[in-house]
Design a protein around this motif. Structure first.
Motif, PDB file in Angstrom:
ATOM      1  N   THR A 120       0.865  -1.183   0.000  1.00  0.00           N
ATOM      2  CA  THR A 120       0.000   0.000   0.000  1.00  0.00           C
ATOM      3  C   THR A 120       0.896   1.227   0.000  1.00  0.00           C
ATOM      4  O   THR A 120       1.778   1.351   0.860  1.00  0.00           O
ATOM      5  N   LEU A 121       0.702   2.102  -0.966  1.00  0.00           N
ATOM      6  CA  LEU A 121       1.530   3.307  -1.024  1.00  0.00           C
ATOM      7  C   LEU A 121       1.331   4.153   0.227  1.00  0.00           C
ATOM      8  O   LEU A 121       0.220   4.205   0.781  1.00  0.00           O
ATOM      9  N   PRO A 122       2.380   4.846   0.685  1.00  0.00           N
ATOM     10  CA  PRO A 122       2.210   5.781   1.799  1.00  0.00           C
ATOM     11  C   PRO A 122       1.144   6.815   1.448  1.00  0.00           C
ATOM     12  O   PRO A 122       1.149   7.371   0.346  1.00  0.00           O
ATOM     13  N   MET A 123       0.243   7.057   2.376  1.00  0.00           N
ATOM     14  CA  MET A 123      -0.797   8.058   2.139  1.00  0.00           C
ATOM     15  C   MET A 123      -1.341   8.541   3.481  1.00  0.00           C
ATOM     16  O   MET A 123      -1.104   7.924   4.522  1.00  0.00           O
ATOM     17  N   ARG A 124      -2.054   9.642   3.434  1.00  0.00           N
ATOM     18  CA  ARG A 124      -2.641  10.209   4.641  1.00  0.00           C
ATOM     19  C   ARG A 124      -3.824   9.379   5.128  1.00  0.00           C
ATOM     20  O   ARG A 124      -4.423   8.634   4.349  1.00  0.00           O
ATOM     21  N   ASP A 125      -4.132   9.510   6.412  1.00  0.00           N
ATOM     22  CA  ASP A 125      -5.371   8.927   6.906  1.00  0.00           C
ATOM     23  C   ASP A 125      -6.532   9.541   6.126  1.00  0.00           C
ATOM     24  O   ASP A 125      -6.563  10.757   5.893  1.00  0.00           O
ATOM     25  N   GLU A 126      -7.441   8.713   5.688  1.00  0.00           N
ATOM     26  CA  GLU A 126      -8.595   9.201   4.902  1.00  0.00           C
ATOM     27  C   GLU A 126      -8.138   9.958   3.654  1.00  0.00           C
ATOM     28  O   GLU A 126      -8.674  11.017   3.301  1.00  0.00           O
ATOM     29  N   GLU A 127      -7.142   9.432   2.963  1.00  0.00           N
ATOM     30  CA  GLU A 127      -6.653  10.047   1.726  1.00  0.00           C
ATOM     31  C   GLU A 127      -7.818  10.246   0.765  1.00  0.00           C
ATOM     32  O   GLU A 127      -8.551   9.303   0.450  1.00  0.00           O
ATOM     33  N   PRO A 128      -8.037  11.495   0.278  1.00  0.00           N
ATOM     34  CA  PRO A 128      -9.149  11.728  -0.650  1.00  0.00           C
ATOM     35  C   PRO A 128      -8.969  10.937  -1.948  1.00  0.00           C
ATOM     36  O   PRO A 128      -7.849  10.716  -2.403  1.00  0.00           O
ATOM     37  N   GLY A 129     -10.068  10.532  -2.532  1.00  0.00           N
ATOM     38  CA  GLY A 129     -10.018   9.843  -3.813  1.00  0.00           C
ATOM     39  C   GLY A 129     -10.586   8.444  -3.751  1.00  0.00           C
ATOM     40  O   GLY A 129     -10.900   7.912  -2.688  1.00  0.00           O
ATOM     41  N   THR A 130     -10.698   7.828  -4.914  1.00  0.00           N
ATOM     42  CA  THR A 130     -11.241   6.480  -5.039  1.00  0.00           C
ATOM     43  C   THR A 130     -10.131   5.454  -4.864  1.00  0.00           C
ATOM     44  O   THR A 130      -9.131   5.498  -5.602  1.00  0.00           O
ATOM     45  N   PRO A 131     -10.263   4.515  -3.930  1.00  0.00           N
ATOM     46  CA  PRO A 131      -9.242   3.472  -3.779  1.00  0.00           C
ATOM     47  C   PRO A 131      -9.049   2.708  -5.087  1.00  0.00           C
ATOM     48  O   PRO A 131     -10.010   2.414  -5.814  1.00  0.00           O
ATOM     49  N   LEU A 132      -7.782   2.386  -5.385  1.00  0.00           N
ATOM     50  CA  LEU A 132      -7.453   1.671  -6.618  1.00  0.00           C
ATOM     51  C   LEU A 132      -6.467   0.555  -6.299  1.00  0.00           C
ATOM     52  O   LEU A 132      -5.406   0.808  -5.716  1.00  0.00           O
ATOM     53  N   LEU A 133      -6.807  -0.668  -6.685  1.00  0.00           N
ATOM     54  CA  LEU A 133      -5.877  -1.786  -6.619  1.00  0.00           C
ATOM     55  C   LEU A 133      -5.247  -1.939  -7.997  1.00  0.00           C
ATOM     56  O   LEU A 133      -5.933  -2.247  -8.974  1.00  0.00           O
ATOM     57  N   PHE A 134      -3.941  -1.700  -8.063  1.00  0.00           N
ATOM     58  CA  PHE A 134      -3.188  -1.816  -9.312  1.00  0.00           C
ATOM     59  C   PHE A 134      -2.350  -3.083  -9.209  1.00  0.00           C
ATOM     60  O   PHE A 134      -1.534  -3.224  -8.292  1.00  0.00           O
ATOM     61  N   GLN A 135      -2.578  -4.012 -10.101  1.00  0.00           N
ATOM     62  CA  GLN A 135      -1.904  -5.302 -10.007  1.00  0.00           C
ATOM     63  C   GLN A 135      -1.464  -5.773 -11.387  1.00  0.00           C
ATOM     64  O   GLN A 135      -1.928  -5.271 -12.414  1.00  0.00           O
ATOM     65  N   GLY A 136      -0.567  -6.750 -11.389  1.00  0.00           N
ATOM     66  CA  GLY A 136      -0.101  -7.270 -12.658  1.00  0.00           C
ATOM     67  C   GLY A 136       1.063  -8.211 -12.487  1.00  0.00           C
ATOM     68  O   GLY A 136       1.312  -8.748 -11.400  1.00  0.00           O
ATOM     69  N   GLN A 192      -6.965   6.448  -7.077  1.00  0.00           N
ATOM     70  CA  GLN A 192      -6.925   6.844  -8.479  1.00  0.00           C
ATOM     71  C   GLN A 192      -6.652   8.341  -8.564  1.00  0.00           C
ATOM     72  O   GLN A 192      -7.393   9.147  -7.996  1.00  0.00           O
ATOM     73  N   PRO A 193      -5.577   8.729  -9.250  1.00  0.00           N
ATOM     74  CA  PRO A 193      -5.245  10.155  -9.315  1.00  0.00           C
ATOM     75  C   PRO A 193      -6.232  10.933 -10.186  1.00  0.00           C
ATOM     76  O   PRO A 193      -7.018  10.346 -10.938  1.00  0.00           O
ATOM     77  N   ALA A 194      -6.161  12.249 -10.063  1.00  0.00           N
ATOM     78  CA  ALA A 194      -7.057  13.128 -10.815  1.00  0.00           C
ATOM     79  C   ALA A 194      -6.312  13.775 -11.979  1.00  0.00           C
ATOM     80  O   ALA A 194      -5.090  13.933 -11.936  1.00  0.00           O
ATOM     81  N   PRO A 195      -7.033  14.175 -13.039  1.00  0.00           N
ATOM     82  CA  PRO A 195      -6.419  15.035 -14.055  1.00  0.00           C
ATOM     83  C   PRO A 195      -5.987  16.341 -13.399  1.00  0.00           C
ATOM     84  O   PRO A 195      -6.524  16.741 -12.363  1.00  0.00           O
ATOM     85  N   TYR A 196      -5.010  17.002 -13.973  1.00  0.00           N
ATOM     86  CA  TYR A 196      -4.586  18.283 -13.395  1.00  0.00           C
ATOM     87  C   TYR A 196      -4.010  19.190 -14.483  1.00  0.00           C
ATOM     88  O   TYR A 196      -3.601  18.733 -15.553  1.00  0.00           O
ATOM     89  N   GLN A 197      -3.994  20.462 -14.168  1.00  0.00           N
ATOM     90  CA  GLN A 197      -3.327  21.431 -15.027  1.00  0.00           C
ATOM     91  C   GLN A 197      -1.882  21.584 -14.581  1.00  0.00           C
ATOM     92  O   GLN A 197      -1.602  21.616 -13.381  1.00  0.00           O
ATOM     93  N   ILE A 198      -0.954  21.685 -15.531  1.00  0.00           N
ATOM     94  CA  ILE A 198       0.407  22.020 -15.147  1.00  0.00           C
ATOM     95  C   ILE A 198       0.383  23.440 -14.572  1.00  0.00           C
ATOM     96  O   ILE A 198      -0.567  24.210 -14.830  1.00  0.00           O
ATOM     97  N   PRO A 199       1.368  23.816 -13.749  1.00  0.00           N
ATOM     98  CA  PRO A 199       1.323  25.145 -13.125  1.00  0.00           C
ATOM     99  C   PRO A 199       1.157  26.251 -14.164  1.00  0.00           C
ATOM    100  O   PRO A 199       1.875  26.301 -15.170  1.00  0.00           O
ATOM    101  N   THR A 200       0.219  27.141 -13.923  1.00  0.00           N
ATOM    102  CA  THR A 200      -0.099  28.178 -14.913  1.00  0.00           C
ATOM    103  C   THR A 200       0.167  29.599 -14.427  1.00  0.00           C
ATOM    104  O   THR A 200      -0.124  30.553 -15.156  1.00  0.00           O
ATOM    105  N   ASP A 201       0.706  29.750 -13.197  1.00  0.00           N
ATOM    106  CA  ASP A 201       0.921  31.107 -12.692  1.00  0.00           C
ATOM    107  C   ASP A 201       2.326  31.615 -12.977  1.00  0.00           C
ATOM    108  O   ASP A 201       2.699  32.689 -12.510  1.00  0.00           O
TER     109      ASP A 201
END
Length: 292
Positions: A120-136, A192-201
């Protein structure tokens, strides 16, 4: 307290520049003739644009100001990795027979905590987002399982920020190194990560605004997969249905790299299976040839 949403292009750029200097070997092995050829073509291409497009002094000065700004904000790693690296990667992997690679991007960090599969990757308690099992499964081009293969995995969180490049996130959040079992199998729990914008400022954002482009990258997982005697593969995996799979600003998406997760039987998030096929190193192939 500073939070991840207060991340700035300058801070992110400075961090990416510092990490590049720490972690990338920049050798002096390129010959003078090669430097002359490459630099000469680059300078000629710029001058051809000036004459073909009738570039004015106002436009020329705007370019100078923008280049200065890129340096001041430390955004060269971001600029090059977004708009240039995909071509370098294609050249580097043109003769690969196994899994497809794609760009590394500016946010890789070596030394992520090591775990054995299942992990399990290191993450915060109650990490926001949808849990994802990545296997192979990790295997060679010949189909042999690669016992103890190493899977380095990192990705943005549910708001699109990377640990160590945005304030307020734990040091190794959503970063890990996972060792496959003796059959090359791995299971990694993350979100599962989210789409994001590269820094725009900063400077890159100014270019995007001036050109009327969008700044979006589709959601993706970064990976480096390696095993003894085999070529390391650097890649990213994307998600079916993401609107920016078709127009990634970094031009890094390939059809083979798009995942189609399904709901888990226990209702606890999603899961997806993806296998990696690694090419042998040149040295390993030479040894095989000599043994025959």
């Amino acid at each position: 307290m500073t939070t991840e949403t207060q991340a700035t292009a300058a801070a992110s750029g400075a961090g990416a520049t510092a990490r590049f200097r720490e972690n990338k070997h920049v050798g002096g092995g390129t010959s003078q003739a090669r430097v002359s050829a490459l630099a000469g073509r680059l300078i000629k291409a710029v001058n051809d644009i000036v004459t073909d497009e009738l570039v004015s002094y106002d436009e020329y000065n705007a370019l100078k100001a923008w280049l200065i700004s890129v340096g001041e904000t430390g955004e060269w790693p971001l600029f090059l990795d977004v708009w240039v690296e995909h071509s370098v990667e294609e050249v580097a992997n043109a003769n690969r027979h196994g899994s497809k690679g794609t760009i590394e991007g500016p946010y890789y960090l070596p030394g992520a905590p090591v775990q054995h599969s299942p992990a399990t990757l290191p993450m915060r308690d109650e990490e926001p987002g949808t849990p994802l099992l990545f296997q192979g499964h990790v295997k060679s081009v010949a189909g042999e399982p690669l016992a103890g293969a190493q899977i380095e995995l990192w990705h943005a969180d549910d708001l699109g920020f990377y640990s160590q490049f945005a304030p307020g996130l734990p040091e190794w959040n959503l970063r890990g190194t996972v060792i496959a079992d003796d059959q090359g199998n791995f299971q990694i729990n993350t979100i599962q990560p989210a789409p994001y914008q590269i820094p725009t400022d900063g400077a890159c954002g100014a270019l995007i605004a001036a050109a009327g482009w969008h700044a979006w990258r589709p959601a993706h997982i970064h990976l480096k997969v390696s095993a003894a005697g085999h070529r390391l593969i650097t890649t990213q995996l994307y998600f079916e249905g993401d609107e920016h799979v078709a127009d990634d600003i970094a031009s890094a998406v390939k059809p083979d790299l798009v995942l189609a997760p399904t709901g888990r039987a226990d209702g606890q998030g999603r899961e997806v299976t993806y296998d990696f096929i690694l090419d042998r190193t040149t040295e390993a192939l030479d040894r095989i040839g000599r043994s025959r």
